[in-house]
Design a protein around this motif. Structure first.
Motif, mmCIF file in Angstrom:
data_model
loop_
_atom_site.group_PDB
_atom_site.id
_atom_site.type_symbol
_atom_site.label_atom_id
_atom_site.label_comp_id
_atom_site.label_asym_id
_atom_site.label_seq_id
_atom_site.Cartn_x
_atom_site.Cartn_y
_atom_site.Cartn_z
ATOM 1 N N THR A 440 50.510 -21.408 -28.390
ATOM 2 C CA THR A 440 49.218 -21.662 -27.739
ATOM 3 C C THR A 440 49.060 -20.762 -26.516
ATOM 4 O O THR A 440 47.979 -20.227 -26.251
ATOM 5 C CB THR A 440 49.104 -23.132 -27.315
ATOM 6 N N ALA A 441 50.147 -20.594 -25.786
ATOM 7 C CA ALA A 441 50.073 -19.739 -24.601
ATOM 8 C C ALA A 441 49.911 -18.269 -24.997
ATOM 9 O O ALA A 441 49.297 -17.487 -24.272
ATOM 10 C CB ALA A 441 51.324 -19.913 -23.753
ATOM 11 N N ALA A 442 50.448 -17.906 -26.172
ATOM 12 C CA ALA A 442 50.474 -16.487 -26.539
ATOM 13 C C ALA A 442 49.228 -16.029 -27.290
ATOM 14 O O ALA A 442 48.856 -14.856 -27.204
ATOM 15 C CB ALA A 442 51.718 -16.202 -27.380
ATOM 16 N N TYR A 443 48.569 -16.955 -28.041
ATOM 17 C CA TYR A 443 47.521 -16.445 -28.925
ATOM 18 C C TYR A 443 46.342 -15.772 -28.210
ATOM 19 O O TYR A 443 45.747 -14.845 -28.776
ATOM 20 C CB TYR A 443 47.049 -17.533 -29.923
ATOM 21 N N PRO A 444 45.947 -16.220 -26.970
ATOM 22 C CA PRO A 444 44.796 -15.523 -26.376
ATOM 23 C C PRO A 444 45.010 -14.016 -26.234
ATOM 24 O O PRO A 444 44.080 -13.230 -26.421
ATOM 25 C CB PRO A 444 44.656 -16.193 -25.005
ATOM 26 N N LEU A 445 46.257 -13.625 -25.932
ATOM 27 C CA LEU A 445 46.524 -12.189 -25.792
ATOM 28 C C LEU A 445 46.440 -11.487 -27.142
ATOM 29 O O LEU A 445 45.874 -10.395 -27.258
ATOM 30 C CB LEU A 445 47.911 -11.976 -25.191
ATOM 31 N N ALA A 446 47.000 -12.139 -28.180
ATOM 32 C CA ALA A 446 46.918 -11.560 -29.519
ATOM 33 C C ALA A 446 45.462 -11.448 -29.956
ATOM 34 O O ALA A 446 45.033 -10.432 -30.507
ATOM 35 C CB ALA A 446 47.700 -12.435 -30.503
ATOM 36 N N TRP A 447 44.713 -12.472 -29.648
ATOM 37 C CA TRP A 447 43.289 -12.507 -30.008
ATOM 38 C C TRP A 447 42.531 -11.374 -29.317
ATOM 39 O O TRP A 447 41.726 -10.666 -29.925
ATOM 40 C CB TRP A 447 42.722 -13.869 -29.610
ATOM 41 N N ARG A 448 42.842 -11.205 -28.021
ATOM 42 C CA ARG A 448 42.152 -10.153 -27.275
ATOM 43 C C ARG A 448 42.490 -8.774 -27.840
ATOM 44 O O ARG A 448 41.617 -7.921 -28.013
ATOM 45 C CB ARG A 448 42.556 -10.230 -25.799
ATOM 46 N N THR A 449 43.774 -8.569 -28.156
ATOM 47 C CA THR A 449 44.195 -7.294 -28.729
ATOM 48 C C THR A 449 43.453 -7.008 -30.032
ATOM 49 O O THR A 449 42.898 -5.931 -30.246
ATOM 50 C CB THR A 449 45.714 -7.317 -29.007
ATOM 51 N N LEU A 450 43.435 -8.031 -30.914
ATOM 52 C CA LEU A 450 42.803 -7.856 -32.222
ATOM 53 C C LEU A 450 41.294 -7.681 -32.085
ATOM 54 O O LEU A 450 40.676 -6.850 -32.757
ATOM 55 C CB LEU A 450 43.102 -9.066 -33.109
ATOM 56 N N SER A 451 40.711 -8.469 -31.205
ATOM 57 C CA SER A 451 39.266 -8.422 -31.029
ATOM 58 C C SER A 451 38.836 -7.052 -30.510
ATOM 59 O O SER A 451 37.845 -6.480 -30.971
ATOM 60 C CB SER A 451 38.873 -9.518 -30.038
ATOM 61 N N ALA A 452 39.618 -6.535 -29.561
ATOM 62 C CA ALA A 452 39.300 -5.213 -29.015
ATOM 63 C C ALA A 452 39.431 -4.160 -30.104
ATOM 64 O O ALA A 452 38.596 -3.258 -30.221
ATOM 65 C CB ALA A 452 40.227 -4.893 -27.848
ATOM 66 N N ALA A 453 40.482 -4.297 -30.934
ATOM 67 C CA ALA A 453 40.677 -3.317 -32.000
ATOM 68 C C ALA A 453 39.545 -3.391 -33.011
ATOM 69 O O ALA A 453 39.054 -2.377 -33.491
ATOM 70 C CB ALA A 453 42.014 -3.569 -32.683
ATOM 71 N N ARG A 454 39.111 -4.609 -33.311
ATOM 72 C CA ARG A 454 38.044 -4.716 -34.301
ATOM 73 C C ARG A 454 36.726 -4.181 -33.765
ATOM 74 O O ARG A 454 35.915 -3.620 -34.518
ATOM 75 C CB ARG A 454 37.851 -6.149 -34.776
ATOM 76 N N SER A 455 36.491 -4.361 -32.479
ATOM 77 C CA SER A 455 35.224 -3.864 -31.951
ATOM 78 C C SER A 455 35.166 -2.342 -32.028
ATOM 79 O O SER A 455 34.095 -1.756 -31.916
ATOM 80 C CB SER A 455 35.029 -4.347 -30.513
ATOM 81 N N ARG A 456 36.333 -1.707 -32.223
ATOM 82 C CA ARG A 456 36.325 -0.242 -32.357
ATOM 83 C C ARG A 456 36.075 0.210 -33.782
ATOM 84 O O ARG A 456 35.874 1.393 -34.036
ATOM 85 C CB ARG A 456 37.656 0.325 -31.845
ATOM 86 N N ILE A 457 36.125 -0.735 -34.734
ATOM 87 C CA ILE A 457 35.806 -0.357 -36.112
ATOM 88 C C ILE A 457 34.299 -0.154 -36.191
ATOM 89 O O ILE A 457 33.542 -1.009 -35.757
ATOM 90 C CB ILE A 457 36.226 -1.465 -37.100
ATOM 91 N N PRO A 458 33.848 0.976 -36.723
ATOM 92 C CA PRO A 458 32.405 1.203 -36.791
ATOM 93 C C PRO A 458 31.701 0.063 -37.513
ATOM 94 O O PRO A 458 32.174 -0.395 -38.557
ATOM 95 C CB PRO A 458 32.284 2.507 -37.580
ATOM 96 N N SER A 459 30.588 -0.401 -36.958
ATOM 97 C CA SER A 459 29.982 -1.618 -37.480
ATOM 98 C C SER A 459 29.356 -1.403 -38.864
ATOM 99 O O SER A 459 29.104 -2.342 -39.579
ATOM 100 C CB SER A 459 28.927 -2.125 -36.501
ATOM 101 N N GLY A 460 29.106 -0.154 -39.207
ATOM 102 C CA GLY A 460 28.477 0.079 -40.498
ATOM 103 C C GLY A 460 29.387 -0.192 -41.691
ATOM 104 O O GLY A 460 28.910 -0.425 -42.797
ATOM 105 N N LEU A 461 30.697 -0.187 -41.439
ATOM 106 C CA LEU A 461 31.636 -0.275 -42.568
ATOM 107 C C LEU A 461 31.482 -1.551 -43.361
ATOM 108 O O LEU A 461 31.401 -1.526 -44.588
ATOM 109 C CB LEU A 461 33.083 -0.160 -42.059
ATOM 110 N N ASP A 462 31.446 -2.691 -42.653
ATOM 111 C CA ASP A 462 31.400 -3.916 -43.438
ATOM 112 C C ASP A 462 30.022 -4.136 -44.042
ATOM 113 O O ASP A 462 29.884 -4.765 -45.082
ATOM 114 C CB ASP A 462 31.903 -5.128 -42.637
#
Lengths: 559, 345
Positions: A440-462
């Motif tokens: 529980t203490a660790a997931y926010p950081l993992a979430w932030r990492t993943l979320s930031a990475a996904r926001s870099r995926i061009p939005s047109g792809l999906d």
């Protein structure tokens, strides 16, 4: 009805509904239930089982505890040291942020990478290293004494208020460098040039143009550092050492371990939780403002080598000395782990004895095996939760109420959550609770990492995938997850690293028959067996480092 | 001989993948448009004049004063940025007042307020003082940027693509406004643009720039009618570049000849060719309706043989709508054919 159109294209309504509600059903209880139990089971809990939950008597008791001098003193200390620590972190971090944002130089990436320290260097091991570097018998003092022939240690601040705030500053200033540096490099440059052409000198340009645009970013970084320091546990526990220098977080632990006073612990948890949530909300607000003011691409960086000589020298001096400061605890840990204390107080000598002892000691070996197992479980759990949240949030990023809500574990510490599990399972919460708290203490950081990475995926792809007929799950499996591979691997490493040296929940829950590395190092430090403690610390840091290196390596291979 | 108002002498700036080498002089009150493709160093050149980039070599003289080593604030040069670079955290009045305040160590607020008020009126921005930048339209932003730059009354104004980010209607309108303003205030204007229409419409003098070098300079009419190189010719309007050996009139000559599309004469069924000109038979390949007439592209077709696809199409104008595949005859008048330096690629 944005979400309907987004989700009914690629999947059924039931699927979309499940995806939206699953985080609320599975993730929210992870922190809401223990926190609720900590608060309700403590001050508002029925002491003898006969009172109603919110009776006048329980409220009176709650207020009485809240107003007690020890809690107020603890609150005052928490706020004061956090304020001083944050100011110090800003002072140490801002020059580096400026250099990082505006100049190219050798070692730039290395300097930026220092910001990983607070996330992968567990605070208890950081404290250990800090003491070995800056303590009375530490590297710096020993060096100064032998260099100048001093009879006694010239620096004696490690175990004091100064020690607490300096340790906090050393731990957190690289974070200021990275966060503010990123904001600073994304501030549009042309307004500065415009001001220059209009006749403003450099000081005025900074004060009237640059500063206003980076101020939200500085405030956001400051509030995050304030939050970390306010909720700090291992550093004040070790360096503060007494009731006078206890943060609220330490006071919860003291109330539980010393007095077995769950009502007091719960009251402190509520007080601390409310303050922390307030700061977290402030951080989110400032962060959103700072992002809104920045451009997408970082501006051009000039080579530092082409600048004026005095600037070049000052910058080099600053980078080297502040980098050394940030690395000093790591160095203290490393050097100390290779020493043998002489018999009868003789001088320490270099030796690999601590490692030999560690690897031949059954207790240490068990601790390694068990800690690794726990770390793997926590990594899987933490990243699993983060992925669940990621699927639920769609493409829009995580700002807004939902983002703040699921980031709450940042403000609800593992000490508070552990308290909750102790209230829920009075006979002993066990390793399962420990894994849940750490995840529980660790997931926010993992979430932030993943979320930031996904926001870099061009939005047109999906959108392209949807038009080609792919369903939501297929898009996730064939597009998002492969593209997020490197982020997934580094979040796994991040969660494992957080678990490996964690002592907050470990001390609170103290699972029997499950020795852990962090705890072992903490106890060895408590009995002044520094070399052994440091050897364990180095092993933990090495594993965390290896995990990141492996994540980096694996994600680079073509897949 | 009077010295020029602005003299830029052999300015050089080297980058890893690009180098700039320019000399230029302007008279007081002149409107000079620097024209060239993106990435040609135009903006770098302006920034060097403004003092935002230091040149490696060369001198900049403004009214005889060497300003090469001076910081921007001591130059007395105004710069209007491509995206206007308005300060988002100040209102309109705050933006306009910025330079006035920056130049005085102890500014008198009353005096500045009066000056700002006057400026806002001059730029048709009366009553806009308290507005935030976010809420302004493109035209309003441009006027604020101009008012801000001119508040400190520089004699030399630099414009970096001043119309670049505006849509077609607005840019024509603002082009006119800029011209009127320049006539009223009499400043010397140096603009860069990649739009040849803007350049021809506004300039007293056009400077064509490519790869950091000046290719040609002259009045707009001169540049349009007598380009020196193929690059300049193709940058302005629809032009034909024809190798000498394809023209009867220049048979035996080497090199490349230039002729504008509107100078080709269509030969009707009744007309004969005038003497001396080259007559080409073309197959209509493509055409665009341009309002006044049709802009037509055709492939040369030697008599009795099919159209040659490997030869560049010849463009010309027709009053009537052509049909695709029609065979037409055009004449290239001898007097209009201009030898030109081939600097393509």
């Amino acid at each position: 009805m944005r979400w309907r159109s987004e989700f009914t294209v690629g999947g059924s309504r039931a699927w979309s509904l499940a995806i939206r509600t699953l985080p609320w059903l599975l993730v929210a209880p992870l922190f809401l239930v223990p926190f609720g139990a900590a608060v309700l089971g403590g001050p508002f809990g029925s002491a003898g089982g006969s009172e109603a939950l919110f009776s006048a008597a329980s409220l009176e008791r709650f207020l009485a505890i809240l107003g007690s001098p020890s809690i107020l003193a603890s609150l005052r200390f928490s706020l004061l040291q956090a304020l001083v620590s944050t100011s110090l972190s800003l002072a140490l971090g801002l020059p580096g942020a400026w250099l990082l944002a505006r100049y190219r130089f050798r070692g730039r990436r290395l300097y930026a990478a220092l910001s990983g320290i607070p996330f992968v260097f567990p605070p208890v091991l950081f404290t250990l290293g800090f003491v070995r570097a800056w303590g009375r018998n530490g590297l710096v003092n020993t060096g100064l004494m032998s260099l100048f022939g001093l009879p006694k240690a010239p620096l004696d601040f490690a175990y004091s208020f100064s020690g607490v705030v300096i340790a906090h500053a050393l731990l957190n200033f690289p974070l200021v460098v990275a966060l503010v540096g990123a904001v600073w490099s994304r501030v549009p440059r042309t307004p500065e040039d415009a001001a220059r052409c209009l006749g403003a000198d450099e000081g005025r340009i900074f004060a009237t143009i640059t500063l206003p645009s980076i101020l939200p970013g500085i405030a956001a970084a400051a509030s995050l550092v304030f939050l970390y320091c306010f909720m700090s546990f291992a550093i004040p526990l070790t360096l503060g050492g007494g009731p006078g220098y206890a943060t609220l977080e330490v006071s919860i632990y003291a109330a539980v371990s010393g007095e077995q006073n769950f009502a007091k612990a719960g009251t402190i948890a509520l007080l601390e939780g409310c303050c922390a949530i307030g700061v977290l909300a402030l951080y989110s607000l400032l962060q959103a403002r700072s992002v809104a003011a920045s451009t997408d691409a970082p501006g051009e960086r000039l080579p530092l080598s082409s600048q004026r000589r005095c600037l070049r020298r000052a910058a080099a001096l600053w980078l080297v000395s502040s980098g050394a400061l940030a690395l000093s605890p790591l160095l203290g840990l490393l050097v100390s782990s290779f020493t043998r204390v002489g018999r009868w107080g003789g001088a320490a000598t270099l030796s690999i004895e601590p490692y030999v002892k560690t690897f031949t000691d059954r207790g240490s070996l068990r601790a390694m095996a068990d800690s690794l197992m726990l770390a793997l479980a926590v990594a899987a759990l933490g990243v699993g939760i983060a992925v669940l949240l990621l699927i639920g949030e769609g493409r829009t990023g995580k700002t807004g109420i939902r983002g703040i809500f699921f980031a709450l574990p940042v403000a609800l510490s593992s000490v508070m959550l552990s308290l909750g599990y102790l209230v829920l399972f009075p006979l002993g919460a066990g390793v399962g609770a420990l894994a849940l708290v750490q995840a529980t203490a660790a997931y926010p950081l993992a979430w932030r990492t993943l979320s930031a990475a996904r926001s870099r995926i061009p939005s047109g792809l999906d959108e392209a995938a949807i038009l080609l007929g792919a369903s939501r799950p297929r898009i996730l499996a064939t597009l998002d997850l492969p593209l997020l591979r490197s982020a997934l691997l580094s979040s796994l490493a991040l969660c494992a690293a957080i678990s490996l040296g964690e002592i907050n929940a470990a001390l609170m829950l103290n699972p029997t028959n499950f020795p852990l590395l962090g705890l072992r190092a903490y106890r060895l430090m408590g009995s002044y067996q520094y070399p052994l403690a440091c050897a364990l610390g180095v092993i933990v840091c090495l594993w965390a480092g290896l995990a990141f290196a492996a994540a980096d390596r694996l994600s680079e291979e073509p897949g | 001989m009077s010295r020029p108002y602005l003299a830029i002498e052999a300015i050089q700036k080297d980058y890893p993948d690009f180098s700039l080498d320019m000399s230029l002089s302007c008279e007081k009150g002149e409107i000079v448009e620097i024209l060239g493709p993106s990435g040609g160093g135009k903006t770098t050149f302006l920034r060097i004049i403004a003092g935002l980039i230091a040149p490696d070599q060369g001198h900049i003289l403004l009214e005889g004063r060497d300003i090469t080593g001076l910081p921007p604030r001591q130059r007395g040069v105004g710069l209007v940025f491509q995206d206007f670079a308005l300060f988002p955290h100040y209102d309109v009045a705050g933006n306009v007042a910025y330079g006035l305040k920056a130049r005085h160590p102890r500014p008198d607020p009353q005096e500045i307020a009066t000056q700002v008020e006057a400026l806002l009126r001059r730029f048709s921005l009366a009553g806009f003082g308290g507005r935030r930048i976010e809420g302004l339209s493109g035209g309003e932003r441009q006027r604020v940027a101009l008012a801000r730059a001119m508040a400190v009354s520089p004699g030399l104004m630099l414009f970096d693509e001043p119309l670049g980010s505006l849509d077609a209607t607005l840019r024509k309108e603002l082009r006119g406004e800029l011209r009127v303003l320049q006539r009223e205030l009499g400043y010397t204007s140096l603009s860069v643009t990649h739009d040849q229409e803007d350049a021809l419409a506004v300039a007293d003098r056009v400077v064509v720039m490519r790869n950091g070098r000046m290719v040609q300079t002259g009045t707009p009419e001169d540049i349009y009618a007598r380009p020196k190189t193929a690059f300049v010719a193709s940058f302005f309007g629809d032009s034909n570049l024809i190798p000498a050996h394809e023209l009867q009139a220049t048979a035996g000559a080497e090199g490349l000849f230039f002729i504008r599309a509107e100078q080709l004469r269509l030969i009707g069924p009744g007309d004969g060719p005038s003497d001396g000109g080259t007559v080409l038979e073309l197959v209509v390949n493509d055409f665009e309706y341009r309002g006044r007439d049709y802009f037509v592209k055709g492939r040369p077709k030697p008599a009795g043989r099919p159209a040659q696809l490997d030869r560049a199409p010849i463009c010309f104008r027709m009053a009537q709508r052509p049909g695709l595949g029609d065979v037409v005859q055009v004449e290239l008048p001898q007097a209009a054919l201009l030898p030109i330096v081939d600097d393509r690629n």
